[in-house]
Motif scaffolding. Structure first.
Motif, mmCIF file in Angstrom:
data_model
loop_
_atom_site.group_PDB
_atom_site.id
_atom_site.type_symbol
_atom_site.label_atom_id
_atom_site.label_comp_id
_atom_site.label_asym_id
_atom_site.label_seq_id
_atom_site.Cartn_x
_atom_site.Cartn_y
_atom_site.Cartn_z
ATOM 1 N N VAL A 5 0.855 -1.029 -0.178
ATOM 2 C CA VAL A 5 0.112 0.400 0.010
ATOM 3 C C VAL A 5 0.963 1.166 -0.011
ATOM 4 N N LYS A 6 2.167 1.685 1.167
ATOM 5 C CA LYS A 6 2.926 2.437 0.770
ATOM 6 C C LYS A 6 3.341 2.524 -0.087
ATOM 7 N N GLN A 7 3.659 1.819 -0.680
ATOM 8 C CA GLN A 7 4.774 1.958 -1.724
ATOM 9 C C GLN A 7 3.504 2.203 -3.539
ATOM 10 N N LYS A 8 2.045 1.602 -3.211
ATOM 11 C CA LYS A 8 1.525 1.803 -4.505
ATOM 12 C C LYS A 8 1.778 0.511 -5.041
ATOM 13 N N LEU A 9 2.288 -0.163 -5.324
ATOM 14 C CA LEU A 9 2.373 -2.013 -6.509
ATOM 15 C C LEU A 9 2.054 -2.975 -5.940
ATOM 16 N N VAL A 10 1.664 -3.250 -6.998
ATOM 17 C CA VAL A 10 0.770 -5.028 -6.143
ATOM 18 C C VAL A 10 1.405 -6.350 -7.514
ATOM 19 N N ILE A 11 1.993 -6.917 -7.207
ATOM 20 C CA ILE A 11 2.471 -8.060 -7.187
ATOM 21 C C ILE A 11 1.525 -9.043 -8.097
ATOM 22 N N LEU A 12 1.629 -9.063 -9.006
ATOM 23 C CA LEU A 12 0.327 -10.592 -9.575
ATOM 24 C C LEU A 12 1.057 -11.775 -9.741
ATOM 25 N N GLU A 13 0.809 -12.447 -9.061
ATOM 26 C CA GLU A 13 1.919 -14.350 -8.751
ATOM 27 C C GLU A 13 1.300 -15.297 -9.469
ATOM 28 N N ASN A 14 2.293 -15.536 -10.963
ATOM 29 C CA ASN A 14 2.076 -16.085 -12.355
ATOM 30 C C ASN A 14 3.220 -17.246 -11.683
ATOM 31 N N THR A 15 1.764 -18.576 -11.788
ATOM 32 C CA THR A 15 2.447 -19.674 -11.038
ATOM 33 C C THR A 15 3.806 -19.652 -12.156
ATOM 34 N N LYS A 83 -10.907 -6.364 -13.286
ATOM 35 C CA LYS A 83 -12.966 -6.602 -13.154
ATOM 36 C C LYS A 83 -12.627 -6.373 -12.088
ATOM 37 N N ASN A 84 -12.056 -6.795 -10.666
ATOM 38 C CA ASN A 84 -12.471 -7.149 -9.752
ATOM 39 C C ASN A 84 -11.847 -6.216 -8.580
ATOM 40 N N PHE A 85 -10.341 -5.664 -9.197
ATOM 41 C CA PHE A 85 -9.829 -5.376 -7.496
ATOM 42 C C PHE A 85 -9.267 -3.195 -7.593
ATOM 43 N N ARG A 86 -9.368 -3.762 -9.449
ATOM 44 C CA ARG A 86 -8.147 -2.331 -9.749
ATOM 45 C C ARG A 86 -9.324 -0.870 -9.118
ATOM 46 N N SER A 87 -9.888 -0.978 -9.568
ATOM 47 C CA SER A 87 -11.186 -0.250 -8.872
ATOM 48 C C SER A 87 -11.050 -0.011 -7.203
ATOM 49 N N TYR A 88 -11.287 -0.718 -7.161
ATOM 50 C CA TYR A 88 -10.853 -0.184 -4.863
ATOM 51 C C TYR A 88 -9.419 0.034 -4.898
ATOM 52 N N ILE A 89 -8.322 -0.823 -5.081
ATOM 53 C CA ILE A 89 -7.210 -0.918 -4.077
ATOM 54 C C ILE A 89 -6.112 0.364 -4.996
ATOM 55 N N GLY A 90 -7.062 1.277 -6.335
ATOM 56 C CA GLY A 90 -7.081 2.635 -6.589
ATOM 57 C C GLY A 90 -5.592 2.495 -7.829
ATOM 58 N N SER A 91 -5.147 3.402 -7.968
ATOM 59 C CA SER A 91 -4.041 3.729 -10.006
ATOM 60 C C SER A 91 -2.632 3.167 -9.058
ATOM 61 N N PHE A 92 -2.631 2.324 -8.222
ATOM 62 C CA PHE A 92 -1.597 1.350 -7.733
ATOM 63 C C PHE A 92 -0.999 0.674 -9.278
ATOM 64 N N GLU A 93 0.622 0.401 -8.997
ATOM 65 C CA GLU A 93 1.678 -0.240 -10.238
ATOM 66 C C GLU A 93 1.273 -1.578 -9.817
ATOM 67 N N PRO A 152 -6.154 -1.561 -18.822
ATOM 68 C CA PRO A 152 -4.914 -1.880 -18.677
ATOM 69 C C PRO A 152 -3.747 -2.453 -18.553
ATOM 70 N N PRO A 153 -2.745 -3.195 -19.296
ATOM 71 C CA PRO A 153 -2.216 -3.550 -19.028
ATOM 72 C C PRO A 153 -1.467 -4.070 -17.860
ATOM 73 N N ILE A 154 -0.423 -4.850 -17.700
ATOM 74 C CA ILE A 154 0.285 -4.934 -15.979
ATOM 75 C C ILE A 154 1.588 -3.674 -16.527
ATOM 76 N N ASP A 155 2.160 -2.997 -15.498
ATOM 77 C CA ASP A 155 3.349 -2.036 -16.017
ATOM 78 C C ASP A 155 4.182 -2.362 -15.855
#
Length: 222
Positions: A5-15, A83-93, A152-155
């Motif tokens: 949250v502090k760094q405004k970054l989301v890691i999407l965990e590819n297998t 679809k499900n999270f971006r609008s809640y989490i906000g403009s994180f990279e 939006p794509p993954i940054d």
């Protein structure tokens, strides 16, 4: 999905890209704000939280340790995130990794050969690797990493083979050192013997995977 949250970054965990090692590192070093349990063993309340994206927004507002990692639903892909999270989490990279496609598929095949695995849907147990490719064809990293058209794509996508560069990026963004001990490594099943003909056939079949994997390669100095 690992949210900073502090760094405004989301890691999407590819297998099969060392994210289990990263989760364990965060947990072992007291760098996570919540614990992650397997969905099957989670309580009804925990499942309700995971299925309600607004929890993440409310949780961020109320949590006192926002400098720590916040674990969301594991293996949330780009489409689901949008679809499900971006609008809640906000403009994180967003950040993720992609593994060389053949190596990624071999890693899955080796894991599914183990006796402790019970994933009959792939019919991988004792199956030749060539046959496994056919049953596994719809499980592509591009499905995980690419958005729906217009979304939006993954940054930031890094090659798993350039993991030190990815770790350097994360260390710069997150503000702490990361030392990984690799987990989920299969040392029990030997790698399959693959002919050159099969390799070429694989590269044609999974050309979209290779296009994405090649497109994110970075200069080793950056």
């Amino acid at each position: 999905m690992i949210i900073f949250v502090k760094q405004k970054l989301v890691i999407l965990e590819n297998t099969k890209t060392a994210t289990t090692s990263l989760v364990d590192f965060l947990r072992e070093n007291n760098l996570c704000a919540n614990l992650r349990l397997g969905y099957d063993s989670a309580s009804a309340k925990q499942k309700a939280i995971w299925e309600d994206p607004s929890f993440f927004y409310n949780g961020f507002d109320n949590h006192v340790e926002l400098e720590k990692a916040f674990f969301g639903v594991k293996h949330t892909d780009c489409k689901e995130y949008n679809k499900n999270f971006r609008s809640y989490i906000g403009s994180f990279e967003t950040f993720s990794l992609i593994r060389e496609p053949l190596d990624w598929t071999i890693s899955w095949w080796r894991m599914l050969q183990d006796d402790h695995q019970d994933w009959d849907e792939y019919k991988a147990r004792n199956a030749p690797f060539e046959n496994f490719i056919e049953t596994f064809e719809n499980n592509r990293q591009t499905f995980f990493l690419l958005p729906e058209e217009g979304d939006p794509p993954i940054d930031h996508i890094f090659q798993y083979e350039q993991l030190p560069l990815a770790i350097n990026f994360l260390q710069d963004r997150l503000g702490f050192n990361i030392n990984l001990e690799y987990k989920n490594v299969n040392n029990r099943t030997e790698k399959p013997i693959i002919s050159n003909e099969l390799i070429e056939k694989f590269k044609i079949t999974f050309a979209d995977e290779y296009n994405l994997w090649n497109s994110v390669r970075r200069n080793d100095k950056h």
